[in-house]
Design a protein around this motif. Structure first.
Motif, PDB file in Angstrom:
ATOM      1  N   THR A 112      10.651   8.225  12.768  1.00  0.00           N
ATOM      2  CA  THR A 112       9.534   8.148  12.317  1.00  0.00           C
ATOM      3  C   THR A 112       9.298   8.482  10.946  1.00  0.00           C
ATOM      4  N   LEU A 113       9.462   9.877  10.755  1.00  0.00           N
ATOM      5  CA  LEU A 113       9.186  10.792   9.530  1.00  0.00           C
ATOM      6  C   LEU A 113       9.946   9.896   8.381  1.00  0.00           C
ATOM      7  N   GLU A 114      11.380   9.565   8.734  1.00  0.00           N
ATOM      8  CA  GLU A 114      12.072   8.839   7.413  1.00  0.00           C
ATOM      9  C   GLU A 114      11.647   7.527   7.149  1.00  0.00           C
ATOM     10  N   GLY A 115      10.859   6.883   7.945  1.00  0.00           N
ATOM     11  CA  GLY A 115      10.627   5.585   7.612  1.00  0.00           C
ATOM     12  C   GLY A 115       9.363   5.347   6.815  1.00  0.00           C
ATOM     13  N   PRO A 116       8.543   4.291   6.883  1.00  0.00           N
ATOM     14  CA  PRO A 116       7.523   4.101   6.002  1.00  0.00           C
ATOM     15  C   PRO A 116       6.303   4.962   6.512  1.00  0.00           C
TER      16      PRO A 116
ATOM     17  N   SER B 222     -12.514  -1.761   2.114  1.00  0.00           N
ATOM     18  CA  SER B 222     -12.669  -0.698   0.981  1.00  0.00           C
ATOM     19  C   SER B 222     -11.060  -0.057   0.942  1.00  0.00           C
ATOM     20  N   LYS B 223     -10.951   0.577   0.010  1.00  0.00           N
ATOM     21  CA  LYS B 223      -9.601   1.276  -0.175  1.00  0.00           C
ATOM     22  C   LYS B 223      -9.362   2.276   0.853  1.00  0.00           C
ATOM     23  N   GLU B 224     -10.229   3.138   1.357  1.00  0.00           N
ATOM     24  CA  GLU B 224     -10.017   3.979   2.524  1.00  0.00           C
ATOM     25  C   GLU B 224      -9.724   3.103   3.691  1.00  0.00           C
ATOM     26  N   ASP B 225     -10.596   1.976   3.970  1.00  0.00           N
ATOM     27  CA  ASP B 225     -10.150   1.148   4.991  1.00  0.00           C
ATOM     28  C   ASP B 225      -8.644   0.914   5.180  1.00  0.00           C
ATOM     29  N   LEU B 226      -8.432   0.438   3.911  1.00  0.00           N
ATOM     30  CA  LEU B 226      -6.893  -0.119   3.672  1.00  0.00           C
ATOM     31  C   LEU B 226      -5.772   1.009   3.979  1.00  0.00           C
ATOM     32  N   VAL B 227      -6.195   2.043   3.680  1.00  0.00           N
ATOM     33  CA  VAL B 227      -5.238   3.281   3.851  1.00  0.00           C
ATOM     34  C   VAL B 227      -5.087   3.670   5.168  1.00  0.00           C
ATOM     35  N   VAL B 228      -6.368   3.554   5.895  1.00  0.00           N
ATOM     36  CA  VAL B 228      -6.552   4.149   7.163  1.00  0.00           C
ATOM     37  C   VAL B 228      -5.544   2.984   8.078  1.00  0.00           C
ATOM     38  N   GLY B 229      -5.809   1.629   7.796  1.00  0.00           N
ATOM     39  CA  GLY B 229      -5.109   0.778   8.347  1.00  0.00           C
ATOM     40  C   GLY B 229      -3.665   0.719   7.978  1.00  0.00           C
ATOM     41  N   THR B 230      -3.205   1.235   7.263  1.00  0.00           N
ATOM     42  CA  THR B 230      -1.729   1.223   6.835  1.00  0.00           C
ATOM     43  C   THR B 230      -1.252   2.249   7.620  1.00  0.00           C
ATOM     44  N   ALA B 231      -2.037   3.398   7.760  1.00  0.00           N
ATOM     45  CA  ALA B 231      -1.549   4.794   8.333  1.00  0.00           C
ATOM     46  C   ALA B 231      -1.384   4.289  10.085  1.00  0.00           C
ATOM     47  N   VAL B 232      -2.238   3.558  10.585  1.00  0.00           N
ATOM     48  CA  VAL B 232      -2.063   3.232  11.692  1.00  0.00           C
ATOM     49  C   VAL B 232      -1.016   2.421  12.173  1.00  0.00           C
ATOM     50  N   ARG B 233      -0.852   1.468  11.269  1.00  0.00           N
ATOM     51  CA  ARG B 233       0.246   0.602  11.533  1.00  0.00           C
ATOM     52  C   ARG B 233       1.769   1.077  11.417  1.00  0.00           C
ATOM     53  N   TRP B 234       1.732   1.943  10.219  1.00  0.00           N
ATOM     54  CA  TRP B 234       3.152   2.448  10.104  1.00  0.00           C
ATOM     55  C   TRP B 234       3.527   3.595  11.100  1.00  0.00           C
TER      56      TRP B 234
ATOM     57  N   THR C 155       0.805  -1.298   0.066  1.00  0.00           N
ATOM     58  CA  THR C 155      -0.022   0.056  -0.001  1.00  0.00           C
ATOM     59  C   THR C 155       0.878   1.152  -0.057  1.00  0.00           C
ATOM     60  N   VAL C 156       1.976   1.285   0.889  1.00  0.00           N
ATOM     61  CA  VAL C 156       2.775   2.224   0.693  1.00  0.00           C
ATOM     62  C   VAL C 156       3.324   2.694  -0.564  1.00  0.00           C
ATOM     63  N   GLN C 157       4.037   1.463  -0.956  1.00  0.00           N
ATOM     64  CA  GLN C 157       4.388   1.715  -2.402  1.00  0.00           C
ATOM     65  C   GLN C 157       3.584   2.177  -3.487  1.00  0.00           C
ATOM     66  N   VAL C 158       2.472   1.559  -3.480  1.00  0.00           N
ATOM     67  CA  VAL C 158       1.498   2.189  -4.476  1.00  0.00           C
ATOM     68  C   VAL C 158       1.203   3.387  -4.415  1.00  0.00           C
TER      69      VAL C 158
END
Length: 221
Positions: free
Chosen positions: A108-112, A69-81, A35-38
């Motif tokens: 943190t800011l220089e990571g995913p 959904s796409k939004e759920d995926l991005v939100v989940g990714t934000a919480v994880r990373w 998700t981060v890569q795309v």
């Protein structure tokens, strides 16, 4: 708008606790990394769940068993990373506590999590769900740490009391995001040189100490 429309029965089933075999943590991680890569390549508008699933090497059905959904995926990714900064070590001084906070935030800011924030800042301006999760996952942990730093410094007599300790967090986040995301480097760092985040933390530290009313080595304190 969600990328996938589901019936009420299906949506209800998705919210029920998972049964059977536990989820594969390796697949979860692969999907979040994809998700981060795309997002970096295509932005939020160009991201599709099909592209993420393909990049992760899984089926879209596997993805939809985790995020609806796409939004759920991005939100989940934000919480994880955008991981919590963790407990603040008490170094015994305002300068030490603040330096530790700056280093952690730079990492943190220089990571995913930082790459994700960079992509989503514009989208969050008109997407309430993303704005909420970015504030909760990225800004609030810094606010909590900054408040702890200020309370300890006031208790030690290092600085006078502040009306709002959270202002320190705004200075930290705002300054680092501006430097790392909005100010292009004139040239890449030399080998073995500090990263942009480390250099920024060093530069920012004396200014924040002065803003808080603390004396620094340059002041003769």
């Amino acid at each position: 708008m969600a990328e996938r429309t589901e019936s009420n029965d299906t949506a209800t089933a998705e919210r029920q606790p998972a049964r059977g075999r536990p989820r594969d943590a390796g697949r979860d991680r692969a999907l979040l990394e994809a998700t981060v890569q795309v997002l970096q390549e295509s932005g939020y508008g160009g991201l599709t769940t099909a592209a993420v699933a393909k990049r992760a090497g899984v089926s879209t059905a596997t993805l939809y068993r985790r995020w609806r959904s796409k939004e759920d995926l991005v939100v989940g990714t934000a919480v994880r990373w955008a991981a919590d900064l963790g407990p603040q070590p008490d170094t015994g001084s305002l300068e030490g506590d603040l330096a530790a906070l700056l280093r952690d935030k730079a990492d943190t800011l220089e990571g995913p999590g930082g790459r994700l924030l960079h992509v989503l800042i514009g989208e969050a301006a008109h997407n309430e769900a993303l704005a909420r999760v970015l504030d909760t996952a990225i800004v609030q942990p810094v606010r909590d740490r900054a408040a702890t730093v200020v309370r300890r410094a006031v208790a030690r007599g290092d600085i006078p009391p502040l009306d709002d300790a959270h202002v320190l967090a705004d200075l930290v986040v705002g300054s680092m995001v501006s430097r790392l995301f909005l100010t292009p480097d004139a040239q890449p760092p030399a080998p073995r040189a500090p990263s942009s985040g480390e250099a920024m933390a060093r530069e920012l530290l004396p200014f924040l100490l002065r803003a808080l009313g603390a004396s620094t080595a340059a002041d003769g304190g």
